[in-house]
Write an enzyme that holds these catalytic residues in place. Structure first.
Site, PDB file in Angstrom:
ATOM      1  N   GLY A 243     -10.491 -42.319   0.748  1.00 18.20           N
ATOM      2  CA  GLY A 243     -10.853 -40.796  -0.064  1.00 18.20           C
ATOM      3  C   GLY A 243      -9.523 -40.405   0.455  1.00 18.20           C
ATOM      4  O   GLY A 243      -8.911 -39.348   0.047  1.00 18.20           O
ATOM      5  N   GLU A 285     -11.960 -47.410   3.366  1.00 20.78           N
ATOM      6  CA  GLU A 285     -12.599 -48.368   2.634  1.00 20.78           C
ATOM      7  C   GLU A 285     -11.974 -47.383   1.523  1.00 20.78           C
ATOM      8  O   GLU A 285     -11.677 -46.796   0.242  1.00 20.78           O
ATOM      9  CB  GLU A 285     -13.439 -47.866   1.149  1.00 20.78           C
ATOM     10  CG  GLU A 285     -15.042 -48.933   1.849  1.00 20.78           C
ATOM     11  CD  GLU A 285     -15.995 -48.692   1.460  1.00 20.78           C
ATOM     12  OE1 GLU A 285     -17.073 -49.085   1.553  1.00 20.78           O
ATOM     13  OE2 GLU A 285     -15.994 -47.570   1.090  1.00 20.78           O
ATOM     14  N   GLY A 287      -8.695 -47.402  -1.218  1.00 17.58           N
ATOM     15  CA  GLY A 287      -7.645 -47.426  -2.185  1.00 17.58           C
ATOM     16  C   GLY A 287      -6.953 -46.975  -2.760  1.00 17.58           C
ATOM     17  O   GLY A 287      -5.564 -47.847  -2.821  1.00 17.58           O
ATOM     18  N   ARG A 288      -6.961 -45.413  -3.456  1.00 19.15           N
ATOM     19  CA  ARG A 288      -5.737 -44.971  -3.370  1.00 19.15           C
ATOM     20  C   ARG A 288      -4.755 -45.265  -3.136  1.00 19.15           C
ATOM     21  O   ARG A 288      -3.830 -45.147  -3.087  1.00 19.15           O
ATOM     22  CB  ARG A 288      -6.127 -42.977  -3.998  1.00 19.15           C
ATOM     23  CG  ARG A 288      -5.194 -42.801  -4.331  1.00 19.15           C
ATOM     24  CD  ARG A 288      -5.322 -40.767  -4.536  1.00 19.15           C
ATOM     25  NE  ARG A 288      -6.736 -40.849  -4.634  1.00 19.15           N
ATOM     26  CZ  ARG A 288      -6.778 -40.494  -5.972  1.00 19.15           C
ATOM     27  NH1 ARG A 288      -5.896 -41.045  -6.743  1.00 19.15           N
ATOM     28  NH2 ARG A 288      -8.539 -40.377  -6.345  1.00 19.15           N
ATOM     29  N   ARG A 323      -5.434 -40.057 -15.817  1.00 18.45           N
ATOM     30  CA  ARG A 323      -5.815 -39.344 -14.440  1.00 18.45           C
ATOM     31  C   ARG A 323      -5.823 -37.684 -15.309  1.00 18.45           C
ATOM     32  O   ARG A 323      -5.787 -37.102 -15.514  1.00 18.45           O
ATOM     33  CB  ARG A 323      -4.747 -39.531 -13.413  1.00 18.45           C
ATOM     34  CG  ARG A 323      -5.367 -41.114 -12.840  1.00 18.45           C
ATOM     35  CD  ARG A 323      -4.604 -41.561 -11.622  1.00 18.45           C
ATOM     36  NE  ARG A 323      -5.738 -40.264 -10.478  1.00 18.45           N
ATOM     37  CZ  ARG A 323      -4.710 -39.664  -9.764  1.00 18.45           C
ATOM     38  NH1 ARG A 323      -3.228 -39.088 -10.905  1.00 18.45           N
ATOM     39  NH2 ARG A 323      -4.955 -38.313  -8.933  1.00 18.45           N
ATOM     40  N   TYR A 327      -8.330 -35.639 -14.825  1.00 15.97           N
ATOM     41  CA  TYR A 327      -8.634 -35.125 -13.460  1.00 15.97           C
ATOM     42  C   TYR A 327      -8.180 -33.703 -13.385  1.00 15.97           C
ATOM     43  O   TYR A 327      -7.027 -33.359 -12.372  1.00 15.97           O
ATOM     44  CB  TYR A 327      -8.140 -36.072 -12.877  1.00 15.97           C
ATOM     45  CG  TYR A 327      -9.186 -36.945 -12.138  1.00 15.97           C
ATOM     46  CD1 TYR A 327     -10.264 -37.022 -12.309  1.00 15.97           C
ATOM     47  CD2 TYR A 327      -8.707 -38.155 -12.963  1.00 15.97           C
ATOM     48  CE1 TYR A 327     -11.166 -38.078 -12.260  1.00 15.97           C
ATOM     49  CE2 TYR A 327      -9.553 -39.625 -12.260  1.00 15.97           C
ATOM     50  CZ  TYR A 327     -10.790 -39.263 -12.250  1.00 15.97           C
ATOM     51  OH  TYR A 327     -11.281 -40.631 -12.188  1.00 15.97           O
ATOM     52  N   CYS A 354      -4.012 -40.664 -30.245  1.00 14.81           N
ATOM     53  CA  CYS A 354      -4.167 -38.885 -31.537  1.00 14.81           C
ATOM     54  C   CYS A 354      -5.385 -38.493 -30.898  1.00 14.81           C
ATOM     55  O   CYS A 354      -6.513 -38.456 -31.306  1.00 14.81           O
ATOM     56  CB  CYS A 354      -5.087 -39.901 -32.549  1.00 14.81           C
ATOM     57  SG  CYS A 354      -5.307 -38.609 -33.996  1.00 14.81           S
ATOM     58  N   TYR A 383      -6.452 -46.514 -10.575  1.00 15.85           N
ATOM     59  CA  TYR A 383      -7.133 -45.626 -10.743  1.00 15.85           C
ATOM     60  C   TYR A 383      -5.769 -45.231 -12.019  1.00 15.85           C
ATOM     61  O   TYR A 383      -5.896 -44.201 -13.582  1.00 15.85           O
ATOM     62  CB  TYR A 383      -7.109 -44.412 -11.029  1.00 15.85           C
ATOM     63  CG  TYR A 383      -8.009 -44.601  -9.427  1.00 15.85           C
ATOM     64  CD1 TYR A 383      -9.492 -45.787  -9.486  1.00 15.85           C
ATOM     65  CD2 TYR A 383      -7.418 -44.151  -8.351  1.00 15.85           C
ATOM     66  CE1 TYR A 383     -10.153 -45.327  -7.609  1.00 15.85           C
ATOM     67  CE2 TYR A 383      -8.306 -44.114  -6.856  1.00 15.85           C
ATOM     68  CZ  TYR A 383      -9.981 -44.654  -6.610  1.00 15.85           C
ATOM     69  OH  TYR A 383     -10.375 -45.405  -5.813  1.00 15.85           O
TER      70      TYR A 383
HETATM   71  C1  LIG Z   1     -13.808 -45.368  -4.693  1.00  7.74           C
HETATM   72  C2  LIG Z   1     -14.277 -45.721  -3.672  1.00  7.74           C
HETATM   73  C3  LIG Z   1     -13.469 -45.599  -2.175  1.00  7.74           C
HETATM   74  C4  LIG Z   1     -11.910 -45.746  -2.738  1.00  7.74           C
HETATM   75  O1  LIG Z   1     -11.780 -44.130  -3.010  1.00  7.74           O
HETATM   76  P1  LIG Z   1     -10.248 -43.449  -2.381  1.00  7.74           P
HETATM   77  O2  LIG Z   1     -10.171 -42.165  -2.849  1.00  7.74           O
HETATM   78  O3  LIG Z   1      -9.479 -44.750  -3.920  1.00  7.74           O
HETATM   79  O4  LIG Z   1      -9.122 -44.759  -1.135  1.00  7.74           O
HETATM   80  C5  LIG Z   1     -14.213 -46.135  -1.201  1.00  7.74           C
HETATM   81  N1  LIG Z   1     -15.745 -46.272  -1.062  1.00  7.74           N
HETATM   82  C6  LIG Z   1     -15.537 -46.521  -2.192  1.00  7.74           C
HETATM   83  C7  LIG Z   1     -17.487 -46.071  -2.407  1.00  7.74           C
HETATM   84  C8  LIG Z   1     -16.116 -45.601  -3.495  1.00  7.74           C
HETATM   85  O5  LIG Z   1     -16.167 -45.367  -4.748  1.00  7.74           O
END
Ligand SMILES: *Cc1c(COP(=O)(O)O)cnc(C)c1O
Length: 430
Positions: A243, A285, A287-288, A323, A327, A354, A383
């Site tokens: 997150g 965890e 991601g972004r 995105r 968002y 379109c 994403y």
């Molecule tokens: C999407 C997600 C993440 C990653 O979130 P980021 O904002 O991209 O870091 C981690 N854990 C879970 C369970 C998620 O659904």
């Protein structure tokens, strides 16, 4: 505009890892996603270092949904990363990329029977999202003659400053089990013959630019850990989720680093687990924050138009980057072939789809544009391609990976044939 150090401007052209983006657009065509592998690896290492310099047992799981290209996952696997997978497909990708099953956590609020069977078969830990799912998983493990290690996904009921569509830890979100009901859930798990509860898991949301909410989540999690430890649950890991946000507005957004995150969260985590008398692994965890800024989406100007505002019509739209439409997300844009020209003219950058909402960037000051100019959309590694579609029957674009100053395709361009390949002609039309 501030640029991360893998991006630079030379001879008027935007460069990634020292490679000319205009030349890449010519070589591979547009639209085109270009990713710096070095940048992804650098971000992973900074997480690893920030956490492990403060706590001995750390695991960084890449949230595979952010970027599902095997080459990206493989680069992270090679550095020892695990993965948070949210579907059977992501589980297969992570294994194909060379990640060991014990480094994976299967997440999700709506897993199908086949998902649960696959997790059992592969020996992957599961983050369980409901009691219904717990009993189904117990039955699947029994049928396979195995035991599954689980965590429950905790809903910590936290308000988080981000877009409502990506706030996942609100009391009202669809994810997780309310934190007050968590002890009862573990008691039920302990009574399941084929389930072994070994962790707890939360994920409070995405694109969070302040480390304070993560500290609040850590407090909730160690409080629960204490209760569970006293109940007899042997916690091997506490997963605080992902997150951490990135500064999409390069010059004005705060830019919290893994270092800032670790400095805030780890002292709370350490004090909490010491109070429990345990030393579980700390899992995160991201991601972004691992992959977003590694990547550019290069798109060509097809035409310009002066109407109630000035439009630059480009060849990438929300089919490739949803995105902004989904968002209201902001991405910086740079004219890659005139990257040091003065910003004289306001444009709204619109895609070829379109739909009125197919806008990549609203009212941006750019150099005066002509057809053929190449616009780079920044910070599109998370994403981006992962949420792309074939809407309007547009084949998806290729993806290129760059390591050092070498570029190579990591996904070829789709063709119309790829779009029709899965379609069938019903017998009455033959
Ligand atoms: C999407 C997600 C993440 C990653 O979130 P980021 O904002 O991209 O870091 C981690 N854990 C879970 C369970 C998620 O659904």
């Amino acid at each position: 505009m501030k640029l991360p150090h893998h991006l630079s401007i030379k001879n008027g052209h935007l460069h990634l890892n020292g490679l000319d983006c205009v030349a890449l657009a010519q070589q591979y065509g547009t639209p085109l996603y270009v990713t710096s592998e070095d940048r992804v690896c650098e971000q992973f290492r900074s997480y690893q270092k920030a956490l492990s310099s403060r706590y001995p047992k750390v695991r960084v799981l890449f949230a595979a949904k952010a970027n599902g290209n095997l080459a990206v996952i493989r680069a992270l696997a090679d550095l020892g990363a695990g993965a948070d997978v949210f579907s059977s497909g992501e589980l297969h990708l992570a294994l194909d990329a060379g990640m060991q099953p014990e480094k994976l956590l299967f997440n999700g609020s709506s897993k199908a029977p086949a998902d649960l069977r696959l997790a059992v078969e592969k020996g992957v830990k599961v983050s369980v999202d409901s009691l219904d799912e717990l009993y189904q998983l117990d039955a699947a493990a029994k049928a396979a003659g195995k035991t599954v290690e689980i965590a429950f996904r905790v809903n910590p009921a936290l308000e988080v400053p981000t877009h409502p569509k990506i706030a996942t830890g609100l009391a009202t979100s669809k994810f997780g089990i309310p934190h007050k009901e968590i002890p009862a859930a573990y008691r039920k798990a302990l009574s399941c013959k084929h389930i072994q509860p070994v962790g707890i898991h939360c994920h409070i949301g995405s694109q969070i630019l302040d480390v304070e909410p993560f500290a609040r989540a850590a407090e909730v999690m160690v409080r629960i850990a204490k209760e569970l430890t006293e109940m007899g649950v042997r916690l091997e890991f506490i997963d605080l989720g992902g997150g951490l946000g990135i500064p999409y507005h390069h010059d004005t957004d705060p830019a919290p680093t893994p270092e800032d995150y670790a400095a805030k969260v780890i002292p709370i985590f350490k004090a909490g687990v010491e109070a429990c008398g345990i030393t579980p692994e700390l899992w995160v965890e991201p991601g972004r924050s691992l992959v977003a800024d590694s990547t550019l989406l290069l798109t060509r100007v097809n035409s310009t138009k002066e109407a109630h505002r000035r439009f630059a019509n480009v060849d990438a739209g929300f089919n490739l980057l949803i995105r902004p439409a989904m968002y209201d997300a902001y991405h910086e844009v740079i004219v890659a072939n005139r990257a040091d020209a003065s910003l004289t003219t306001e444009y709204t950058v619109t895609g070829p789809i379109c739909e009125t909402g197919d806008i990549l960037a609203h009212d941006r000051k750019l150099p005066g544009l002509v057809a053929g100019d190449i616009i780079a959309v920044l910070d599109t590694g998370a994403y981006g391609f992962a949420m792309s579609s074939q809407y309007n029957s547009r084949p998806r674009c290729p993806e290129v990976l760059v390591r050092g100053d070498t570029a190579s395709l990591m996904r070829r361009q789709e063709t119309i044939r790829d779009i029709t390949a899965t379609m069938e002609c019903p017998p009455w039309q033959r």
